[in-house]
Design a protein around this motif. Structure first.
Motif, PDB file in Angstrom:
ATOM      1  N   VAL A   1       0.840  -1.202   0.000  1.00 18.56           N
ATOM      2  CA  VAL A   1       0.000   0.000   0.000  1.00 18.56           C
ATOM      3  C   VAL A   1       0.875   1.252   0.000  1.00 18.56           C
ATOM      4  O   VAL A   1       0.580   2.240  -0.698  1.00 18.56           O
ATOM      5  N   THR A   2       1.961   1.216   0.762  1.00 21.34           N
ATOM      6  CA  THR A   2       2.874   2.363   0.789  1.00 21.34           C
ATOM      7  C   THR A   2       3.469   2.615  -0.597  1.00 21.34           C
ATOM      8  O   THR A   2       3.625   3.766  -1.022  1.00 21.34           O
ATOM      9  N   THR A   3       3.781   1.540  -1.315  1.00 20.67           N
ATOM     10  CA  THR A   3       4.306   1.681  -2.672  1.00 20.67           C
ATOM     11  C   THR A   3       3.275   2.341  -3.583  1.00 20.67           C
ATOM     12  O   THR A   3       3.621   3.218  -4.387  1.00 20.67           O
ATOM     13  N   PHE A   4       2.004   1.949  -3.460  1.00 21.44           N
ATOM     14  CA  PHE A   4       0.954   2.580  -4.265  1.00 21.44           C
ATOM     15  C   PHE A   4       0.837   4.077  -3.925  1.00 21.44           C
ATOM     16  O   PHE A   4       0.663   4.918  -4.813  1.00 21.44           O
TER      17      PHE A   4
ATOM     18  N   HIS B   1      11.853   5.391  -3.655  1.00 19.45           N
ATOM     19  CA  HIS B   1      11.266   4.425  -2.719  1.00 19.45           C
ATOM     20  C   HIS B   1      11.719   3.003  -3.045  1.00 19.45           C
ATOM     21  O   HIS B   1      12.082   2.227  -2.142  1.00 19.45           O
ATOM     22  N   GLN B   2      11.714   2.639  -4.318  1.00 19.37           N
ATOM     23  CA  GLN B   2      12.110   1.280  -4.713  1.00 19.37           C
ATOM     24  C   GLN B   2      13.573   1.011  -4.366  1.00 19.37           C
ATOM     25  O   GLN B   2      13.923  -0.089  -3.933  1.00 19.37           O
ATOM     26  N   ILE B   3      14.433   2.011  -4.525  1.00 16.63           N
ATOM     27  CA  ILE B   3      15.846   1.848  -4.184  1.00 16.63           C
ATOM     28  C   ILE B   3      15.999   1.605  -2.683  1.00 16.63           C
ATOM     29  O   ILE B   3      16.693   0.671  -2.250  1.00 16.63           O
ATOM     30  N   ALA B   4      15.364   2.455  -1.878  1.00 13.82           N
ATOM     31  CA  ALA B   4      15.473   2.310  -0.423  1.00 13.82           C
ATOM     32  C   ALA B   4      14.843   1.007   0.053  1.00 13.82           C
ATOM     33  O   ALA B   4      15.385   0.308   0.931  1.00 13.82           O
TER      34      ALA B   4
END
Length: 455
Positions: free
Chosen positions: A261-264, A277-280
Motif C-alpha cells: 500500500v505504501t508503494t501505491f 522508494h524502490q531503491i530504499a
C-alpha cells in the motif's frame, strides 16, 4: 534480574549464530533468485518486465504467506526435539506436508487462471495475458516450494541448518542457468521467453525439495519415522499447526500489505518518489534477510529450551536473538547514514544529472530507513522469540495494530496530509515498526518473567 557470566553469554551467542548464519544465508539466496529473475526479465523488454514482475510478485506473495503458515512446524518440532520425543517429530512433519498440500490446491488453481483477476484489478490485457503465461509455468513448483519449507523447518529444528543453505545456493545457480537456457532456447530447446523463466523456477523448486527429501532419508533420520504411516491423520497436530500457523500467515500478509500500500501511495507522488522508494525498499529488504535468519534461529532455540522445560534458557535465547538482530541492523543503519550515495550508486548512475532528484530523495529515505532498520531488526526477532513460545495470536493482533493502525495512518498523515511526501510515508513505516518492536519485546519479557526453576 537474569544474571549471566561472560562465558554463558558467549555460549548463547555462538549457539544463535551457528543456526542463524546458515538460515540467513538461505534467505539471501532466496532473495538473489528473485533479483536474478527480475534482471533477466528486463532482457526481454519493458513490457515483459512489467508482466513478469506482476506475476512474480503474485507468486512470491502467495508462497510467502503459505510458507509462514507451515513455519508452525518449527516451534512445534523444536519443542518436541528438546523434550526428546523422536517419534513425535515424524508425525509433525507428515502433518506439515499434509497442510502444505491443502494450501497448495486452491492457490495453484487461482494462479493458473489469474488473467480475469488481473483484468479486474485494472491491468492491461497484454500484461494480464503474459503474467498468466508466466504463472502457468511457475505454479507447478508451488507445492514443492511449500514442501521444501516444511522440511527446512524440520532440519533446522534439529539444529542442522547447513544442508538448507547448500541446497538453496545450488537451486539459485540452477535457476539462473535454467532461465538463460529456456528463455533463449539454448541446448536445442525451444525459446520460451517469459514462460521459460517460470519453468526454470518451477524446476529449481522441485530440485531443492527432492534434494532435501533425499537428505532426510539418511539412516540417522530413520528414528524419527518421517516416512512411516504417510497417510495417517493426526487431528491434534494439524489443529496445533493451524492454531500457530494461521496467525503467522496473517501477520506476514499484514506486513507485506503495508509495504504494498505504501508503494501505491508513493506512486501517487510521482515517478521520482516511486523510484527513490524502490531503491530504499530493495536495500532494506536485502539487509532484513539477516535478522530474519536470526529470528528463525531464535524460534528454534527458544522452542528447544521450552521442550526441556527450561524457561530461564528460553528467556536468554530470546533476548540474545533480539540483541544480535539490533546489533546487526545498527551497523547497517550506520552505513545508511554515512554512505547513502554509494548505496544509491548500486542502482543508478549518480553522476547523471537526469538522476539527481532520485539520488537526493533516495538518500533522504535511506536516512529514515536507518531508524527503520533498528526497530525492524528488533520486531522480527521478537516475533521469532514469541513463536518459539508458540505465542502467535496476540503478536498477530499487535502487528495489525502497529502496521495498519499506527504505521499506515501516520505515514498517510505525514506524507500526504502534512506534505512531507515520501519521507513522511517512510517515517510512518518506522513509527509502526517501532510500536510493534516495543510491545512485542515487552510481551516476551512478561511471558518469560517467571521463577527460574524448571517447570
Amino acid at each position: 534480574m537474569l544474571q549471566l557470566t561472560r562465558s554463558q553469554l558467549n555460549t548463547e551467542i555462538r549457539a544463535c549464530l551457528t543456526l542463524a548464519l546458515p538460515l540467513a544465508g538461505a534467505q539471501l539466496a532466496q532473495a538473489a533468485t528473485g533479483f536474478a529473475d527480475t534482471v533477466m526479465m528486463g532482457l526481454l523488454g519493458s513490457e515483459v518486465l512489467a508482466a513478469g514482475g506482476l506475476g512474480a510478485t503474485t507468486f512470491q506473495g502467495c508462497l510467502l504467506v503459505s510458507s509462514s503458515i507451515v513455519s508452525a512446524v518449527s516451534p512445534i518440532a523444536a519443542s518436541a526435539f528438546g523434550a526428546g520425543k523422536t517419534q513425535e517429530l515424524g508425525k509433525i512433519v507428515r502433518q506439515g506436508m499434509g497442510l502444505a498440500v491443502l494450501l497448495s490446491v486452491p492457490i495453484v488453481v487461482l494462479l493458473a487462471f489469474s488473467r480475469p483477476l488481473f483484468l479486474w484489478l485494472g491491468q492491461e490485457e497484454s500484461v494480464a495475458v503474459q503474467s498468466e503465461a508466466y504463472l502457468k509455468a511457475i505454479v507447478w513448483g508451488f507445492p514443492a516450494g511449500l514442501g521444501f519449507a516444511v522440511l527446512r523447518h524440520f532440519v533446522s529444528a534439529l539444529s542442522e541448518p547447513r544442508p538448507v543453505i547448500v541446497i538453496m545456493v545450488c537451486g539459485t545457480i540452477f535457476n539462473i542457468f535454467g532461465n538463460y537456457v529456456l528463455m533463449f532456447g539454448k541446448l536445442g530447446l525451444p525459446a520460451l521467453g517469459l514462460a521459460g523463466i517460470g519453468y526454470a523456477s518451477s524446476l529449481s523448486l522441485w530440485g531443492m525439495f527432492v534434494a532435501l527429501l533425499l537428505y532426510c532419508r539418511q539412516p540417522r533420520y530413520r528414528k524419527y519415522g518421517l516416512f512411516r504411516d504417510l497417510y495417517q491423520f493426526e487431528g491434534r497436530l494439524l489443529r496445533e499447526l493451524l492454531h500457530i500457523g494461521i496467525p503467522l500467515g496473517i501477520l506476514t500478509a499484514a506486513e507485506a500489505g503495508l509495504f504494498t500500500v505504501t508503494t501505491f501511495l508513493m506512486g501517487q507522488l510521482g515517478t521520482v518518489t516511486l523510484a527513490a522508494h524502490q531503491i530504499a525498499l530493495q536495500t532494506a529488504a536485502i539487509t532484513f534477510m539477516i535478522p530474519l535468519g536470526i529470528s528463525f534461529a531464535t524460534t528454534i532455540l527458544v522452542g528447544q529450551r521450552m521442550g526441556q522445560q527450561d524457561l530461564r534458557g528460553a528467556r536468554l535465547a530470546g533476548f540474545t536473538g533480539m540483541g544480535l538482530g539490533v546489533v546487526f541492523m545498527a551497523a547497517m543503519a550506520l552505513l545508511f547514514w554515512t554512505v547513502p550515495e554509494a548505496i544509491v550508486s548500486l542502482y543508478l548512475n549518480v553522476n547523471d544529472s537526469g538522476n539527481r532528484e532520485v539520488v537526493l530523495l533516495a538518500g533522504q529515505l535511506l536516512g529514515v530507513a536507518a531508524m527503520f532498520q533498528i526497530v525492524d531488526g528488533l520486531q522480527v526477532t521478537a516475533v521469532g522469540a514469541l513463536r518459539g513460545l508458540k505465542d502467535t495470536r496476540i503478536p498477530m493482533l499487535i502487528g495489525l495494530l502497529a502496521y495498519w493502525g499506527m504505521g499506515l495512518s501516520c505515514g498517510y498523515w505525514l506524507g500526504l496530509r502534512l506534505g512531507y511526501g515520501g519521507v513522511g510515508l517512510w517515517w510512518g513505516l518506522a513509527i509502526g515498526l517501532a510500536f510493534a518492536a516495543g510491545i512485542l519485546t515487552w510481551r516476551f519479557r512478561a511471558l518469560t518473567d517467571q521463577p527460574w526453576a524448571p517447570r
